[in-house]
Design an enzyme around this catalytic site. Structure first.
Site, PDB file in Angstrom:
ATOM      1  N   ASP A 188      -7.342   4.118  -4.358  1.00  0.00           N
ATOM      2  CA  ASP A 188      -7.806   4.025  -3.081  1.00  0.00           C
ATOM      3  C   ASP A 188      -8.368   5.305  -2.831  1.00  0.00           C
ATOM      4  O   ASP A 188      -8.578   6.093  -3.837  1.00  0.00           O
ATOM      5  CB  ASP A 188      -6.822   3.701  -1.889  1.00  0.00           C
ATOM      6  N   LYS A 247       0.975  -1.158  -0.130  1.00  0.00           N
ATOM      7  CA  LYS A 247      -0.004  -0.081  -0.083  1.00  0.00           C
ATOM      8  C   LYS A 247       1.021   1.203  -0.176  1.00  0.00           C
ATOM      9  O   LYS A 247       1.990   1.128   0.462  1.00  0.00           O
ATOM     10  CB  LYS A 247      -0.794  -0.003   1.261  1.00  0.00           C
TER      11      LYS A 247
HETATM   12  P1  NDP Z   1     -13.058   7.857  -2.834  1.00  0.00           P
HETATM   13  O1  NDP Z   1     -11.955   8.682  -2.425  1.00  0.00           O
HETATM   14  O2  NDP Z   1     -13.495   7.464  -4.047  1.00  0.00           O
HETATM   15  O3  NDP Z   1     -14.019   7.835  -1.695  1.00  0.00           O
HETATM   16  C1  NDP Z   1     -14.172   8.032  -0.493  1.00  0.00           C
HETATM   17  C2  NDP Z   1     -15.285   8.647   0.086  1.00  0.00           C
HETATM   18  O4  NDP Z   1     -15.073   8.298   1.500  1.00  0.00           O
HETATM   19  C3  NDP Z   1     -15.498   9.981  -0.130  1.00  0.00           C
HETATM   20  O5  NDP Z   1     -17.240  10.044   0.128  1.00  0.00           O
HETATM   21  C4  NDP Z   1     -15.082  10.561   1.227  1.00  0.00           C
HETATM   22  O6  NDP Z   1     -15.535  11.892   1.714  1.00  0.00           O
HETATM   23  C5  NDP Z   1     -15.096   9.678   2.288  1.00  0.00           C
HETATM   24  N1  NDP Z   1     -14.163   9.731   3.242  1.00  0.00           N
HETATM   25  C6  NDP Z   1     -12.797   9.572   3.183  1.00  0.00           C
HETATM   26  N2  NDP Z   1     -12.082   9.899   4.150  1.00  0.00           N
HETATM   27  C7  NDP Z   1     -13.047  10.162   5.219  1.00  0.00           C
HETATM   28  C8  NDP Z   1     -13.055  10.610   6.459  1.00  0.00           C
HETATM   29  N3  NDP Z   1     -11.664  10.434   7.212  1.00  0.00           N
HETATM   30  N4  NDP Z   1     -14.119  10.781   7.256  1.00  0.00           N
HETATM   31  C9  NDP Z   1     -15.262  10.602   6.661  1.00  0.00           C
HETATM   32  N5  NDP Z   1     -15.447  10.355   5.213  1.00  0.00           N
HETATM   33  C10 NDP Z   1     -14.257   9.973   4.498  1.00  0.00           C
HETATM   34  O7  NDP Z   1     -12.272   6.184  -1.895  1.00  0.00           O
HETATM   35  P2  NDP Z   1     -12.744   4.848  -2.269  1.00  0.00           P
HETATM   36  O8  NDP Z   1     -14.424   4.690  -2.500  1.00  0.00           O
HETATM   37  O9  NDP Z   1     -11.862   3.996  -3.339  1.00  0.00           O
HETATM   38  O10 NDP Z   1     -12.527   4.005  -0.963  1.00  0.00           O
HETATM   39  C11 NDP Z   1     -13.527   3.787   0.131  1.00  0.00           C
HETATM   40  C12 NDP Z   1     -12.981   3.048   1.051  1.00  0.00           C
HETATM   41  O11 NDP Z   1     -13.031   1.737   0.628  1.00  0.00           O
HETATM   42  C13 NDP Z   1     -11.632   2.967   1.690  1.00  0.00           C
HETATM   43  O12 NDP Z   1     -11.796   2.677   3.006  1.00  0.00           O
HETATM   44  C14 NDP Z   1     -10.981   2.285   0.706  1.00  0.00           C
HETATM   45  O13 NDP Z   1      -9.518   1.849   1.303  1.00  0.00           O
HETATM   46  C15 NDP Z   1     -11.705   1.060   0.662  1.00  0.00           C
HETATM   47  N6  NDP Z   1     -11.432   0.200  -0.574  1.00  0.00           N
HETATM   48  C16 NDP Z   1     -11.306   0.794  -1.950  1.00  0.00           C
HETATM   49  C17 NDP Z   1     -11.129  -0.148  -2.873  1.00  0.00           C
HETATM   50  C18 NDP Z   1     -10.868   0.569  -4.199  1.00  0.00           C
HETATM   51  O14 NDP Z   1     -11.132  -0.096  -5.257  1.00  0.00           O
HETATM   52  N7  NDP Z   1     -11.134   1.785  -4.655  1.00  0.00           N
HETATM   53  C19 NDP Z   1     -10.959  -1.554  -2.689  1.00  0.00           C
HETATM   54  C20 NDP Z   1     -11.090  -1.817  -1.538  1.00  0.00           C
HETATM   55  C21 NDP Z   1     -11.318  -1.217  -0.422  1.00  0.00           C
HETATM   56  P3  NDP Z   1     -14.640  12.993   1.344  1.00  0.00           P
HETATM   57  O15 NDP Z   1     -14.896  13.365  -0.322  1.00  0.00           O
HETATM   58  O16 NDP Z   1     -15.500  14.601   1.830  1.00  0.00           O
HETATM   59  O17 NDP Z   1     -13.069  13.140   1.579  1.00  0.00           O
HETATM   60  O1  2IT Z   2      -7.870  -1.642  -0.507  1.00  0.00           O
HETATM   61  C1  2IT Z   2      -7.793  -2.246  -1.627  1.00  0.00           C
HETATM   62  O2  2IT Z   2      -8.157  -3.379  -1.877  1.00  0.00           O
HETATM   63  C2  2IT Z   2      -7.757  -1.433  -2.834  1.00  0.00           C
HETATM   64  N1  2IT Z   2      -7.584  -0.223  -2.640  1.00  0.00           N
HETATM   65  C3  2IT Z   2      -7.530  -1.975  -4.129  1.00  0.00           C
HETATM   66  C4  2IT Z   2      -6.072  -2.237  -4.497  1.00  0.00           C
HETATM   67  C5  2IT Z   2      -5.992  -2.886  -5.982  1.00  0.00           C
HETATM   68  O3  2IT Z   2      -4.630  -3.090  -6.012  1.00  0.00           O
HETATM   69  O4  2IT Z   2      -6.799  -2.718  -6.832  1.00  0.00           O
END
Ligand code: NDP
Ligand code: 2IT
Length: 449
Positions: free
Chosen positions: A162, A122
């Site tokens: 992420d 990561k």
């Molecule tokens: P994005 O940046 O697309 O969206 C994140 C969302 O969460 C936004 O709405 C953001 O609000 C909110 N957010 C982020 N940080 C905070 C915080 N500290 N407090 C409150 N709200 C918060 O990210 P993703 O959708 O990709 O990721 C969301 C979660 O999913 C994370 O935990 C990530 O690690 C996990 N994840 C993502 C994967 C992927 O493929 N993208 C795969 C597996 C897990 P704001 O815009 O106001 O910051």
């Molecule tokens: O937390 C996760 O699994 C991710 N942000 C996706 C990682 C990836 O390599 O697609």
């Protein structure tokens, strides 16, 4: 019994999230360690908590006013027993070594569960893309890659997105990697569809999380049809979780960002979701604007003093935390139970605090921990790597079918491991144990490296 947890806490006392992730895994795998003395003799716990390599670097960039800025860049190469390091990049002001070590540690076991050949890593930066122009984001990404490029490669370490890193950022990062190396390779996943990306990668984490929830419900002969769902976040994972829930006949009533949340009792349909996609992905606006557009919705701003999050205090059947770590505390978990929620499926990484997890387990909820439930994203990243290696592109149906099969397999593997170690229905233990065994057996095969 938990010596390793004390060692980790004493060595890096400030890395709270890392302690939390290590404690959960080590507690789950204690019976496995007890049954296999070889694991402790080979110092498997001590080796697992130490990154194979951690890179920390300066990222200087120029803002639109011509003022020089400096951020920190990181890449944690945690474990390569099963394949090249694989895992996302997070750009968020809260990013530090402890958060990235927790995410990299979780990623190792998650990737093992996918059945694909991927180690865990990561990275990211404390850079905040919010409020920055496209040009500023481009200059930042280019500077970030000017250092990162020497540490990664399609057979070494393959980053992805992420929080704060989506299609735009992956494009700028890829552009600079290609220029510096003078080669076009699958070094990043989440690429654009016309330059090496995979169909379904943007959708994969959210779709996969809903497939996982459907599998959990099927163990009780139930489906998502007609279920009322609470979703947090409004980013990549939240959007595609909502999209698949709509298709499955469920009703999503909440979305959020770091400023507040909306509650739409009439349900977020595909048309409203399309509005959210443009609002968040193109206009980069705030979720508050949803309530300005749709009068049925109520917006509630975050109260930093509150001891609970009101988003989790609505009558519902299912909860899909899809924003960030520790967004559900014990009060929220209890509110979910009191409101009749039976499914908690974690799209985010480690969104529930340990005392919140205890409440879910005490109430025998269908609780899918992040490293199992959100593994669909990295799984399709793995499929993107496969397609890049073959120089072929699969159809939507092909990728989606493989994603479904992988989520089914992760569900079954976790359930079987939980059963085998005497905690039937406990997906936390099941996912931790199944991922752990696969990684450590590979480590043993490869000797003391
Ligand atoms: P994005 O940046 O697309 O969206 C994140 C969302 O969460 C936004 O709405 C953001 O609000 C909110 N957010 C982020 N940080 C905070 C915080 N500290 N407090 C409150 N709200 C918060 O990210 P993703 O959708 O990709 O990721 C969301 C979660 O999913 C994370 O935990 C990530 O690690 C996990 N994840 C993502 C994967 C992927 O493929 N993208 C795969 C597996 C897990 P704001 O815009 O106001 O910051
Ligand atoms: O937390 C996760 O699994 C991710 N942000 C996706 C990682 C990836 O390599 O697609």
């Amino acid at each position: 019994m938990f010596d390793i947890i004390e060692i980790v806490k004493n060595r890096d006392p400030q890395e709270k999230e890392f302690h939390q992730a290590v404690t959960e895994v080590m507690e789950s795998v204690t019976p496995v360690l007890d049954q296999n003395p070889l694991y402790r003799q080979a110092k498997i716990p001590e080796r697992l908590v130490e990154p194979e390599r951690a890179i920390l670097f300066r990222v200087p960039w120029m803002d639109d006013q011509g003022v020089a800025q400096v951020n920190r860049g990181f890449r944690i190469e945690m474990n390569s027993a099963l394949g090249p390091y694989k895992g996302g990049l997070r750009f968020h002001p809260s990013v530090n070594l402890g958060i990235l070590k927790f995410l990299a540690f979780e990623q190792v076991f998650k990737n093992a569960l996918t059945t694909l050949p991927m180690g865990g890593g990561k990275g990211g930066s404390d850079f905040d893309p919010k409020g920055k122009s496209d040009n500023e984001v481009m200059r930042f990404c280019h500077s970030f890659m000017c250092e990162l490029f020497r540490h990664i490669g399609p057979n070494t370490d393959v980053p992805a997105g992420d929080i704060g890193v989506g299609a735009r950022e992956i494009g700028y990062l890829f552009g600079m990697y290609k220029k510096l190396r003078n080669e076009f390779t699958g070094v990043l996943t989440g690429k654009g569809i016309n330059w090496g990306g995979s169909l379904i990668r943007p959708e994969a984490t959210g779709y996969g999380s809903v497939y996982f929830a459907a599998e959990m419900l099927a163990t009780r002969n139930e489906t998502l049809e007609g279920k009322i769902c609470l979703v947090s976040g409004a980013g990549n994972v939240a959007q595609y979780t909502t999209e698949k829930l709509i298709v499955m006949g469920a009703k999503v009533v909440t979305l959020s960002d770091s400023s507040g949340y909306i509650f739409d009792e009439t349900g977020i349909d595909q048309q409203k979701l399309d509005y959210v996609k443009v609002l968040k992905n193109v206009k980069r606006g705030r979720i508050k604007e949803y309530a300005d557009k749709y009068s049925a919705a109520v917006y509630t701003p975050v109260d930093p003093e509150a001891d609970h999050n009101p988003l989790w205090d609505h009558k519902a059947d299912c909860a899909f935390p899809s924003a960030t770590q520790n967004e559900i505390n014990a009060n929220d978990a209890q509110n979910l139970v009191n409101n009749g929620v039976v499914v908690v499926c974690e799209g985010a990484n480690m969104p529930t605090t340990p005392d919140g997890v205890d409440i879910f387990l005490e109430h025998a909820m269908l609780y899918g921990p992040g490293k199992a439930a959100n593994a669909g994203g990295v799984s399709v990243s793995g499929l993107e790597m496969t397609q890049n290696s073959m120089r072929l592109a699969w159809t939507r149906e092909e990728v989606d079918n493989r994603l479904k099969l992988i989520m089914k397999s992760i569900h079954r593997t976790a359930l079987e491991a939980a059963e085998q170690y005497g905690t039937p229905g406990n997906y936390v233990n099941g996912a931790n144990i199944a991922g752990f065994v696969k990684v450590v057996d590979a480590m043993l095969d490869q000797g003391l490296v």
